[in-house]
Motif scaffolding. Structure first.
Motif, PDB file in Angstrom:
ATOM      1  N   UNK A   7       0.831  -1.204   0.000  1.00 38.78           N
ATOM      2  CA  UNK A   7       0.000   0.000   0.000  1.00 38.78           C
ATOM      3  C   UNK A   7       0.869   1.259   0.000  1.00 38.78           C
ATOM      4  N   UNK A   8       0.416   2.245  -0.766  1.00 33.78           N
ATOM      5  CA  UNK A   8       1.103   3.533  -0.812  1.00 33.78           C
ATOM      6  C   UNK A   8       0.048   4.640  -0.728  1.00 33.78           C
ATOM      7  N   UNK A   9       0.456   5.773  -0.208  1.00 35.90           N
ATOM      8  CA  UNK A   9      -0.438   6.925  -0.114  1.00 35.90           C
ATOM      9  C   UNK A   9      -0.330   7.734  -1.396  1.00 35.90           C
ATOM     10  N   UNK A  10      -1.471   7.917  -2.085  1.00 35.68           N
ATOM     11  CA  UNK A  10      -1.481   8.690  -3.328  1.00 35.68           C
ATOM     12  C   UNK A  10      -1.724  10.167  -3.038  1.00 35.68           C
ATOM     13  N   UNK A  11      -2.793  10.480  -2.330  1.00 32.58           N
ATOM     14  CA  UNK A  11      -3.082  11.862  -1.933  1.00 32.58           C
ATOM     15  C   UNK A  11      -3.663  11.848  -0.524  1.00 32.58           C
ATOM     16  N   UNK A  12      -3.614  12.995   0.136  1.00 34.01           N
ATOM     17  CA  UNK A  12      -4.166  13.117   1.487  1.00 34.01           C
ATOM     18  C   UNK A  12      -4.592  14.570   1.701  1.00 34.01           C
TER      19      UNK A  12
END
Length: 407
Positions: free
Chosen positions: A392-397
């Motif tokens: 899992x990776x963070x794309x936007x926040x």
């Protein structure tokens, strides 16, 4: 010898009535003072904060239960509590994913003195639960609820721990458009109300506002294990979509992704918070099939985040952690507790006002969670997660700026 009775005139009768009334008034006043004193002692002596959770330990919604995270946080706060702090008492029962049973359990918790209760996180359970809670002054605080109906129902005693679906949809549309997708097919179902039917449409509205195009809208039912009719329809489209958006639960959506890839579809599959279940990876199987999967959720997990650390510690301490929904349960408990400490009372209505106090409170899914602005749901960023090499990776926040359904 007999004695003739003395005549009692009106003045004498009035005097006697006054004496009787005065005596009765003093008794009533004394009882009222005593009762008030007992009530003050009950609240002043660090009374229990009672939270009733009718949660899905079994049934369709079991993977999305917040109970273990709530238990972990309650135990943590109780251990650290000072002599004058409130103590948290959790009452947890299985609603079996049944809205009617959920409402009945809510009544049971209210009768036991709960100031905060929750249930199946959908309007068919939460609206009647809030209605029965209103005469008690109690708050229905649904940690994972996202459906906009709860914000439109006009229930002052309802609070959702998650942002509404239109915000979730807008965050996903922003992220997907940012990845270069320009055409999308929507999969919709009436089976979970606006959550599975309207959320994809709100996504499509924002996607088209950004410059993209919705090329098809197809129906499906929850519990689908054979997606071949929908896949055949997608393959027959004159314009192959860059992405497919669906808001469904596991294992349904994991099976969908697997079958799409087996049929040669290599575009994006975008979804909602129900994708945030650790069984997604196992259901899809091949890590390469996850490379173009994204979903909006309630907090970044699987990326060595503060949420990951909290959940890992809870798991190490023996709690049966599901995932991000446990973090939402922890938020609900922590915010209710901190509000009780700040206000100095567990009186239900005063506690609810304290939850909505300006400045907010520390949380697990966000550093600060505030209900002061919207009253019924929090103001916070919406993470959109993706995958790289099966991880899992963070794309936007961010907080999306264009959310037409809430304007």
């Amino acid at each position: 010898m007999s004695v003739r009775p003395r005549r009692r005139d009106g003045a004498w009768e009035l005097q006697q009535q006054g004496r009787r009334r005065g005596s009765m008034d003093r008794m009533i006043l004394g009882a009222a003072i005593a009762a008030a004193g007992l009530l003050q002692v009950a609240y002043a002596g660090a009374a229990d904060l009672k939270i009733g959770l009718a949660v899905a330990m079994t049934g369709t919604y079991a993977p999305y239960s917040e109970a273990e995270g709530a238990r972990c946080m309650a135990d943590k706060l109780n251990k650290a509590a000072g002599a004058g702090d409130p103590k948290i008492e959790l009452m947890i029962e299985d609603n079996r994913s049944d809205p009617q049973l959920s409402v009945s359990l809510g009544q049971k918790f209210l009768d036991a003195g709960a100031q905060v209760i929750t249930g199946v996180p959908f309007p068919d359970a939460l609206i009647p639960t809030a209605q029965i809670a209103e005469p008690y002054g109690a708050t229905v605080f649904s940690a994972p609820n996202t459906q906009i109906e709860m914000q439109q129902a006009g229930l002052d005693n309802f609070i959702a721990g998650a942002v509404p679906d239109p915000i979730n949809a807008a965050a996903t549309a922003d992220a997907l458009y940012g990845k270069g997708a320009r055409t999308v097919a929507l999969l919709v179902s009436p089976d979970a109300g606006s959550y599975s039917e309207k959320l994809p449409e709100w996504f499509g509205e924002v996607f088209e506002h950004l410059g993209g195009k919705v090329v098809s809208k197809l129906n499906y039912s929850w519990g689908t294990t054979d997606w071949s009719p929908q896949i055949a329809s997608i393959k027959a489209l004159p314009q192959k979509p860059d992405a497919i958006h669906v808001c469904g639960v596991l294992p349904d959506v994991g099976i969908l992704i697997r079958q799409l890839r087996a049929n040669g579809y290599d575009g994006w599959v975008a979804g909602c918070d129900a994708f945030d279940d650790k069984s997604l990876e196992g259901t899809v199987g091949d890590p390469a099939s996850l490379e173009k999967v994204m979903f909006a959720t309630h907090g970044a997990t699987g990326v060595d985040s503060p949420i990951d650390h909290f959940l890992a510690q809870c798991k190490a301490d023996g709690y049966k952690i599901n995932g991000i929904f446990d973090a939402l349960g922890a938020d609900m408990v922590q915010i209710s507790y901190e509000a009780a400490k700040k206000s100095g009372t567990v009186e239900p209505a005063a506690l609810r006002e304290a939850i909505r106090a300006p400045g907010g409170y520390p949380g697990t899914t966000a550093p600060i969670i505030s209900f002061a602005e919207k009253k019924g749901y929090p103001v916070k960023a919406v993470p959109v997660m993706g995958f790289a090499n099966g991880k899992r990776v963070l794309i936007t926040d961010t907080q999306p700026t264009f959310v037409p359904a809430l304007n």
